[in-house]
Enzyme design. Sequence first.
Site, mmCIF file in Angstrom:
data_model
loop_
_atom_site.group_PDB
_atom_site.id
_atom_site.type_symbol
_atom_site.label_atom_id
_atom_site.label_comp_id
_atom_site.label_asym_id
_atom_site.label_seq_id
_atom_site.Cartn_x
_atom_site.Cartn_y
_atom_site.Cartn_z
ATOM 1 C CE LYS A 162 -0.761 0.433 5.042
ATOM 2 N NZ LYS A 162 -0.123 1.651 5.211
ATOM 3 C CB THR A 163 3.957 2.147 1.719
ATOM 4 O OG1 THR A 163 3.393 1.919 2.946
ATOM 5 C CG2 THR A 163 4.841 3.551 1.868
ATOM 6 C CG ASP A 216 -1.167 5.010 4.980
ATOM 7 O OD1 ASP A 216 -2.064 3.835 4.513
ATOM 8 O OD2 ASP A 216 -0.099 4.526 5.509
ATOM 9 C CD GLU A 217 -2.305 1.648 8.251
ATOM 10 O OE1 GLU A 217 -3.318 1.036 8.450
ATOM 11 O OE2 GLU A 217 -1.144 1.078 8.406
ATOM 12 C CD GLN A 274 -3.527 -4.895 8.483
ATOM 13 O OE1 GLN A 274 -2.452 -4.648 9.072
ATOM 14 N NE2 GLN A 274 -3.583 -4.684 7.107
ATOM 15 N NE ARG A 290 1.277 -6.915 11.152
ATOM 16 C CZ ARG A 290 0.986 -6.229 10.166
ATOM 17 N NH1 ARG A 290 1.871 -5.384 9.641
ATOM 18 N NH2 ARG A 290 -0.272 -6.604 9.550
#
Length: 721
Positions: free
Chosen positions: A31-32, A217-218, A248, A599
């Site tokens: 996503k980044t 973002d997020e 998430q 993770r």
Amino acid sequence: MNLEELNPQQRKAVEITGGPVLIFAGAGSGKTRVLTHKIAYLVNEIGLPPDNILAVTFTNKAADEMKQRVQDLLNMDVSSMSVGTFHSISARILRREIQLLGYSNDFVIYDQDDSRALVKSVIKDLNLDEKSFVPKAIQAHISKAKNQMITPELFANSVEGFLDEKTSEIYSQYQKALKANNALDFDDLLLKPIELFKEHPGRLEYYQNKYQYVLVDEYQDTNKPQFEFIQALSREHRDVCVVGDDDQSIYSWRGADVNNILNFSDTFGEAHIIKLEQNYRSTKNILECAWAVVSKNNTRAEKKLWTDNKQGEKLSVIECRDERDESWKILKIIQNETVHGSFGFDDLVILYRTNAQSRVVEDVLRREGVPYEIIGGIKFYARKEVKDVLAYLRLIINPTDGVSFDRIVNFPVRGIGKTTIEKIHSHAKENDLSYLQVLEDLGNLSIGAKQKKSLHEFNQLIHKFRNSYKEQNAANITHDLLLDIDLQNYYENQNTQEALERWNNVEELLNSITDFHDNRKESGLREFLEEVSLLTDIDRWNASDKAVTLMTIHSAKGLEFPVVMVAGLEEGLFPLGPQSYEVEELEEERRLFYVAVTRAMNKVYLSHAITRRRFGGAPIPTTQSRFISELPENLIEVKGGREQSTFSKSYNAKPSFQQTPSSSSNLRKGDQVSHKLFGKGRILNVEGEGESAKLTIVFSGNVRKKLIAQYANLTPLKTAS
């Protein structure tokens, strides 16, 4: 800029513009990369000037990385682009505009400790008992209200009983005290821009025109004020792109609402929706296990991560006798992976649900000489000696800051006792003055000559630096201040190891200010204090340190490690109680498990104890977490003394606190019930049948809860006829 390196879905997400865009980006799906390429695409291909773009995220580390990657893609200066956290972007707007709300532009930002100190002061001024009105609890109550955008006035309209009434009074006085101190708390940083936009529509129009494209973002972590902020800025042009993953969403306790992302199209109008489901981080086994758990949630968008990575090893489930045995087994894993395996200490992370779990693990690692770094202990900038120096700097910037004044007026010790400080407070209150203004005419205070001399010198010291701080950089001011108050001798003369460590921390603070000056265009004292106030533990964490990392799962979101160990997988701990397990709470705990497992790049170890000591008491028996039971049996390897007897695919073991199913599975709409925590209630609705039924219940005080029958622990009182 080369878009060929993107997969088809990533490229589609980058190239779609014109109207709202929602990108569901699963863990490890790049996503980044998509966000940074989209920003570069807007500049390079669409022709949007960098200063007309706003990109918002949740950590300074993520914001800095985003800006650097955009700069590398464009090979041009993007310093005019607004990239930052919600809090830092809001602070930037308020530095320019807050005078319209009756504050000075030199406002300071109070952290939790400062806010709590102010709440404590208000409680004292109202002659209330701290045992009945605990400052920490009241502060949390106020913060929760602010996250829901409940003003003191709205709060006052909904009070029930004496405690609510007094809490409302504290809230109101706390807000007035913040303004008198020319200070904002973290919640106000988010609320004040919205207040500005509502009271001054012209300023909203200015920022709507300035930020012609808004990226978030997020987005699944946004709370109500953050949602309102983004909606206000993009309401007219609707050029807004949000990236997130509802699986998430793990921050409801601080007001985050997963419905913000799930209902995106309802809010912003018909939207382009793209799903990034290819994972580049984890093995197939890890992804399959993570999905097996999170897919049991009802409140989620339908999607499933996949990967071209290898199948990978099975996940290890490790049974332990107690928390100490768990720590030794974690140590053994570390030894195996670093000595006999191919990983370094920095490839390993130990995750846990609560900070309290870290102590016993730390004890073992320390004893065995394993290098480790813990995220979530005492933050560097929250240490007493560091906060003392920062309080001097804040008072220099903002002479109305009463919290900082109280902290340093007698530090280092200058003979100013409690009685003298109370007299300063009383005189300030009676005459509507700041504490520093009281020191301008000490003849009005009935105190001794020695105290007057000390206070006069203190006042002169602050004014000396106030007269020069705008012309000097932050490093020079701090260096000169430390010399003037002779802080090094103060610590060294104590002749203790603790005092020397405190001075070392002050020196490290000076180093950090020097680094700030060397690496920032705007490196004044005000800018430094603002940056410090918005730092988090993760912002100071260095991934290149050769040490095992310990942190809560909440802190780990956005990070990745080759080897992940998750400790404490027991009912009541993870998932964390209360034992009733409200539906929304249980689903968030599942998402938290999903975050923990995803993770990992290569290996996952899940440990649980048969008994665990809680709250300093005797060890009590535990029940293995239901999340382990939800994992595919063919993808896990159970290790421990009683492997076969403790693990089963279906969740058969019942925690000792649960009642038999007959008391909760046969309940119907209209039944009256009793709950140990919520009291008496009436069932409004029943979804499903048997133990898995979801019960909507209204309890006394109009408290509405949705509970799972199997775990609700209800006592039937009266059956509906």
